[in-house]
Motif scaffolding. Structure first.
Motif, PDB file in Angstrom:
ATOM      1  N   ALA A   1       1.276  -2.765  13.167  1.00 28.33           N
ATOM      2  CA  ALA A   1       0.924  -3.896  12.040  1.00 28.33           C
ATOM      3  C   ALA A   1       0.064  -4.989  12.600  1.00 28.33           C
ATOM      4  O   ALA A   1      -0.215  -4.890  13.766  1.00 28.33           O
ATOM      5  N   LEU A   2      -0.677  -5.603  11.642  1.00 26.75           N
ATOM      6  CA  LEU A   2      -1.811  -6.573  12.029  1.00 26.75           C
ATOM      7  C   LEU A   2      -1.235  -7.883  11.238  1.00 26.75           C
ATOM      8  O   LEU A   2      -1.299  -8.050  10.066  1.00 26.75           O
ATOM      9  N   LEU A   3      -1.120  -8.905  12.097  1.00 28.58           N
ATOM     10  CA  LEU A   3      -0.985 -10.324  11.503  1.00 28.58           C
ATOM     11  C   LEU A   3      -2.279 -11.163  11.889  1.00 28.58           C
ATOM     12  O   LEU A   3      -2.774 -11.256  13.258  1.00 28.58           O
ATOM     13  N   LEU A   4      -2.755 -11.606  10.650  1.00 30.08           N
ATOM     14  CA  LEU A   4      -4.226 -12.211  10.922  1.00 30.08           C
ATOM     15  C   LEU A   4      -4.285 -13.466   9.960  1.00 30.08           C
ATOM     16  O   LEU A   4      -3.284 -13.505   9.188  1.00 30.08           O
ATOM     17  N   GLY A   5      -5.148 -14.101   9.859  1.00 26.55           N
ATOM     18  CA  GLY A   5      -5.449 -15.359   9.509  1.00 26.55           C
ATOM     19  C   GLY A   5      -6.646 -15.359   8.366  1.00 26.55           C
ATOM     20  O   GLY A   5      -7.611 -14.703   8.778  1.00 26.55           O
ATOM     21  N   GLY A   6      -6.762 -15.954   7.356  1.00 24.29           N
ATOM     22  CA  GLY A   6      -7.684 -16.143   6.254  1.00 24.29           C
ATOM     23  C   GLY A   6      -7.273 -16.995   5.077  1.00 24.29           C
ATOM     24  O   GLY A   6      -6.090 -17.554   4.923  1.00 24.29           O
ATOM     25  N   PRO A   7      -8.155 -17.019   3.973  1.00 24.62           N
ATOM     26  CA  PRO A   7      -8.115 -17.911   3.055  1.00 24.62           C
ATOM     27  C   PRO A   7      -7.236 -17.111   1.940  1.00 24.62           C
ATOM     28  O   PRO A   7      -7.177 -15.673   1.943  1.00 24.62           O
ATOM     29  N   TRP A   8      -6.395 -17.811   1.198  1.00 30.05           N
ATOM     30  CA  TRP A   8      -5.533 -17.275   0.253  1.00 30.05           C
ATOM     31  C   TRP A   8      -5.561 -18.066  -1.132  1.00 30.05           C
ATOM     32  O   TRP A   8      -4.993 -19.055  -1.004  1.00 30.05           O
ATOM     33  N   ARG A   9      -6.142 -17.363  -2.122  1.00 33.37           N
ATOM     34  CA  ARG A   9      -6.302 -18.149  -3.488  1.00 33.37           C
ATOM     35  C   ARG A   9      -4.992 -17.507  -4.342  1.00 33.37           C
ATOM     36  O   ARG A   9      -4.794 -16.214  -4.301  1.00 33.37           O
ATOM     37  N   GLU A  10      -4.319 -18.480  -4.911  1.00 28.68           N
ATOM     38  CA  GLU A  10      -3.486 -18.314  -5.769  1.00 28.68           C
ATOM     39  C   GLU A  10      -3.147 -19.089  -6.922  1.00 28.68           C
ATOM     40  O   GLU A  10      -3.145 -20.322  -6.759  1.00 28.68           O
ATOM     41  N   GLY A  11      -4.018 -18.768  -7.848  1.00 34.81           N
ATOM     42  CA  GLY A  11      -4.063 -19.632  -8.989  1.00 34.81           C
ATOM     43  C   GLY A  11      -5.160 -20.652  -8.987  1.00 34.81           C
ATOM     44  O   GLY A  11      -6.111 -20.240  -8.281  1.00 34.81           O
TER      45      GLY A  11
ATOM     46  N   GLY B   1       0.656  -4.223   7.035  1.00 32.54           N
ATOM     47  CA  GLY B   1       1.416  -3.110   7.553  1.00 32.54           C
ATOM     48  C   GLY B   1       1.897  -2.059   6.479  1.00 32.54           C
ATOM     49  O   GLY B   1       2.078  -2.397   5.308  1.00 32.54           O
ATOM     50  N   GLU B   2       2.288  -0.765   6.751  1.00 32.07           N
ATOM     51  CA  GLU B   2       2.561   0.267   5.918  1.00 32.07           C
ATOM     52  C   GLU B   2       1.560   0.402   4.739  1.00 32.07           C
ATOM     53  O   GLU B   2       1.977   0.720   3.724  1.00 32.07           O
ATOM     54  N   GLY B   3       0.228   0.120   4.989  1.00 32.81           N
ATOM     55  CA  GLY B   3      -0.480   0.292   3.939  1.00 32.81           C
ATOM     56  C   GLY B   3      -0.771  -0.716   2.966  1.00 32.81           C
ATOM     57  O   GLY B   3      -1.485  -0.632   2.072  1.00 32.81           O
ATOM     58  N   LYS B   4      -0.147  -1.834   3.307  1.00 35.64           N
ATOM     59  CA  LYS B   4      -0.029  -3.043   2.363  1.00 35.64           C
ATOM     60  C   LYS B   4       0.019  -4.153   2.928  1.00 35.64           C
ATOM     61  O   LYS B   4       0.102  -4.296   4.009  1.00 35.64           O
ATOM     62  N   ILE B   5      -0.132  -5.391   2.212  1.00 34.98           N
ATOM     63  CA  ILE B   5       0.135  -6.606   2.583  1.00 34.98           C
ATOM     64  C   ILE B   5       1.790  -7.075   2.590  1.00 34.98           C
ATOM     65  O   ILE B   5       2.225  -7.093   1.359  1.00 34.98           O
ATOM     66  N   LEU B   6       2.604  -6.910   3.782  1.00 31.31           N
ATOM     67  CA  LEU B   6       3.603  -7.042   3.656  1.00 31.31           C
ATOM     68  C   LEU B   6       4.243  -8.597   3.517  1.00 31.31           C
ATOM     69  O   LEU B   6       5.468  -8.725   2.805  1.00 31.31           O
ATOM     70  N   ALA B   7       3.579  -9.345   3.938  1.00 28.05           N
ATOM     71  CA  ALA B   7       4.036 -10.933   3.709  1.00 28.05           C
ATOM     72  C   ALA B   7       2.975 -11.783   3.863  1.00 28.05           C
ATOM     73  O   ALA B   7       1.583 -11.483   4.576  1.00 28.05           O
ATOM     74  N   ARG B   8       2.753 -12.985   3.229  1.00 30.85           N
ATOM     75  CA  ARG B   8       1.832 -13.882   3.668  1.00 30.85           C
ATOM     76  C   ARG B   8       2.778 -15.285   3.650  1.00 30.85           C
ATOM     77  O   ARG B   8       3.635 -15.670   3.280  1.00 30.85           O
TER      78      ARG B   8
ATOM     79  N   LEU C   1      -8.157  -3.633   5.254  1.00 26.16           N
ATOM     80  CA  LEU C   1      -7.587  -3.599   6.633  1.00 26.16           C
ATOM     81  C   LEU C   1      -6.184  -3.242   6.574  1.00 26.16           C
ATOM     82  O   LEU C   1      -5.333  -2.360   7.125  1.00 26.16           O
ATOM     83  N   ALA C   2      -5.571  -3.853   5.582  1.00 26.43           N
ATOM     84  CA  ALA C   2      -4.016  -3.520   5.085  1.00 26.43           C
ATOM     85  C   ALA C   2      -3.948  -1.923   4.592  1.00 26.43           C
ATOM     86  O   ALA C   2      -2.793  -1.285   5.165  1.00 26.43           O
ATOM     87  N   ALA C   3      -4.786  -1.335   4.022  1.00 32.41           N
ATOM     88  CA  ALA C   3      -4.753   0.021   3.565  1.00 32.41           C
ATOM     89  C   ALA C   3      -4.691   1.014   4.712  1.00 32.41           C
ATOM     90  O   ALA C   3      -4.145   1.779   4.964  1.00 32.41           O
ATOM     91  N   GLU C   4      -5.554   0.234   5.701  1.00 33.24           N
ATOM     92  CA  GLU C   4      -5.795   1.085   6.919  1.00 33.24           C
ATOM     93  C   GLU C   4      -4.483   1.345   7.733  1.00 33.24           C
ATOM     94  O   GLU C   4      -4.263   2.339   8.800  1.00 33.24           O
ATOM     95  N   THR C   5      -3.330   0.359   7.595  1.00 31.91           N
ATOM     96  CA  THR C   5      -2.242   0.552   8.512  1.00 31.91           C
ATOM     97  C   THR C   5      -1.175   1.505   7.894  1.00 31.91           C
ATOM     98  O   THR C   5      -0.016   1.431   8.747  1.00 31.91           O
TER      99      THR C   5
END
Length: 554
Positions: free
Chosen positions: A83-93, A104-111, A73-77
């Protein structure tokens, strides 16, 4: 510096775990936002997969699949749209967060990770997620967005942190389950956050049924002066554009549509409708089947089923015994006629005779008692389950919260079923809802306008009709008294002494307390049902079956 920001709020109804289906729903919401001229489309908490995911998030494959959809979905922006602000799981380590993602702009701008993890009532997020750090604002097209994930705004710390670090608005992604009166609580808390921070507040919520939970949507916007700028509809999906302008006193949302708040009875009825419709639809059942007794509980359950699913997907069966009155047969037939549903009659007398003959040697020398009454109920359950198995329709059980509270129900009998719309509805409310439905056709209902059950069904004394001249009040206190006691014990966690001090009879209170405790083992085996009150059995109220506390004050 830009002066205008357009944000589309998308309150969506996901089928939990259906990731490709949900991604398409998010794409459609973004396309609608683009059509409306939005700079940003906001979706609810965990909107990439539905909420609550429960232990699905313990599966690495599930979290990875969610991440894949978010990346796609990020790539489609990159198409230049909103832009699209949505919720979901985020694994980091080793950490797993409940998070918000700005695409937005084809990427994840912020988490941003959820900081406050709820661990009460229906929530147990502390066993599933790690708490994120206190979030800072997200810079977006010249504006500073204070993004929160649900519980982050229920407490003051995170909104205050965002305000102190330069946020211009509070923008909250939510999946807050329905219960009667909860919207008033949300509005009051939102006003508190606005007063504390001086910032406008946006509440974007999930809608739909998920197992026992219902989410009513009802997203809203409060300006910094505490005025309600937008109110989205209850119990249905919507994508609504909000327009924000920067003035001397900060961001202000232009006034928009204010959907009217349904009455308490209308909210309750719509919650039951949506809960049943989504449970049946999302689990792929062709329809429902239920026993129609001529009593008020089965009549109201049938009405909700028809309104939720349509008459063509509801099948009723009358299961008379030698103790079934002619009046009950007439009333059941009239309910079926008014609702336009198919109804057949299968007498249980042959089954009763077969069980009597089979058990005669074992029961020799013992007088008839409630055992024989329960056999009648279990014969009905057996027949209904056989029909459900044969034709695939889910069996809808019809017991109410008053009965389930005190165990006035038969295991493997009238408790048989896959779902219950009345599980969290007290008997006195059943009466009120039945009168209400005879006077109102709910918005979006598939059932008929006008009367859906005879007045006699509502006014006659309730009876299980398992023996001659039986009424519920042979075994229970009057329902107005019983429900007052139960509301005190269940919702209020009140002591015996506190209820007696309110004028309720001590012996009756003690009797109900004991029945409530003794019935815990039955409730553990009851089917799921729509959560309506703040203390639904199973989801909210979990007591030990083996329990020696009597409630007596010494």
């Amino acid at each position: 510096m830009p002066e205008t920001l357009k944000i589309a709020l998308a309150q969506l109804n996901p089928r939990l775990g259906a990731l490709d289906e949900i991604a398409q729903k998010l794409r459609a919401a973004r396309e609608e936002g683009a059509r409306l001229g939005a700079d940003l489309v906001v979706a609810p908490e965990f909107s990439i997969c539905g909420y609550p995911p429960e232990d699905l998030v313990r599966k690495p494959a599930f979290v990875a699949a969610c991440a894949e959809r978010i990346a796609a979905l990020a790539a489609e922006t990159a198409d230049g749209g909103p832009a699209l602000l949505l919720g979901g799981p985020w694994r980091e380590g080793e950490k797993l967060y409940n998070a918000a993602f700005l695409l937005g702009e084809g990427k994840i701008l912020a988490r941003r990770a959820k900081h406050e993890l709820p661990n009460y009532g229906v929530f147990d997020e502390k066993r599933l997620f790690d708490a994120g750090p206190a979030p800072g604002p997200i810079a977006f097209r010249g504006f500073r967005l204070g993004v929160l994930v649900c519980e982050d705004w229920w407490l003051p710390a995170v909104p205050e942190t965002l305000a102190e670090s330069g946020a211009e608005m509070l923008l909250s992604l939510n999946a807050s389950p329905f219960e009667v009166g909860k919207q008033d609580q949300r509005i009051a808390l939102a006003v508190s956050r606005v007063v504390e921070t001086g910032l406008p507040f946006v509440f974007c919520a999930q809608v739909g049924g998920q197992d026992e939970l219902v989410f009513e949507g009802a997203s809203f916007v409060l300006n910094a002066d505490r005025t309600l700028a937008h109110q989205l509809p209850w119990f249905r999906e919507a994508v609504t554009l909000t327009t924000w302008r920067r003035g001397e006193n900060g961001l202000v949302c232009e006034p928009g549509p204010l959907a009217p708040e349904p009455s308490v009875l209308a909210q309750t009825y719509h919650g039951m409708m949506l809960g049943l419709a989504d449970y049946v639809g999302k689990n792929g059942f062709p329809g429902v089947i239920l026993g129609l007794s001529g009593g008020i509980d089965s009549a109201l359950s049938a009405a909700v089923a028809v309104d939720a699913l349509g008459a063509e997907r509801v099948r009723a069966v009358m299961l008379p015994s030698p103790y079934t009155s002619r009046e009950s047969l007439e009333d059941a037939a009239e309910v079926a006629r008014l609702l336009g549903i198919a109804c057949e009659t299968i007498p249980i007398t042959p089954a009763m005779a077969a069980f009597e003959q089979a058990l005669a040697p074992a029961f020799a020398g013992h007088a008839a008692d409630t055992t024989e009454e329960n056999i009648q109920s279990r014969a009905r359950g057996l027949i209904l389950m056989a029909l459900s198995n044969k034709f695939g329709q889910m069996l809808l059980t019809t017991g109410n919260k008053s009965e389930m509270s005190v165990g006035y129900a038969t295991l493997y009998g009238d408790m048989c079923g896959g779902y219950s719309v009345l599980k969290d509805v007290y008997k006195t409310t059943v009466f009120a809802l039945s009168r209400w439905r005879n006077d109102h056709r709910p918005e979006g209902a598939r059932g008929p306008a006008g009367m859906v059950m005879p007045t006699r069904v509502i006014e006659k004394p309730p009876s299980a009709e398992l023996k001659p001249n039986q009424t519920d009040q042979d075994s229970l206190p009057p329902y107005d008294v019983l429900d007052r006691i139960l509301a005190g014990l269940v919702e209020g966690e009140a002591s015996v002494e506190a209820l007696v001090a309110k004028g309720l009879p001590r012996e009756t209170v003690l009797r109900v307390w004991k029945m409530l405790d003794r019935a815990e083992y039955k409730r553990r085996q009851a089917p799921p049902g729509v959560k309506i009150t703040p203390r639904a059995f199973g989801r909210d109220r979990r007591y030990p079956i083996t329990n020696g506390f009597t409630g007596l004050v010494r």
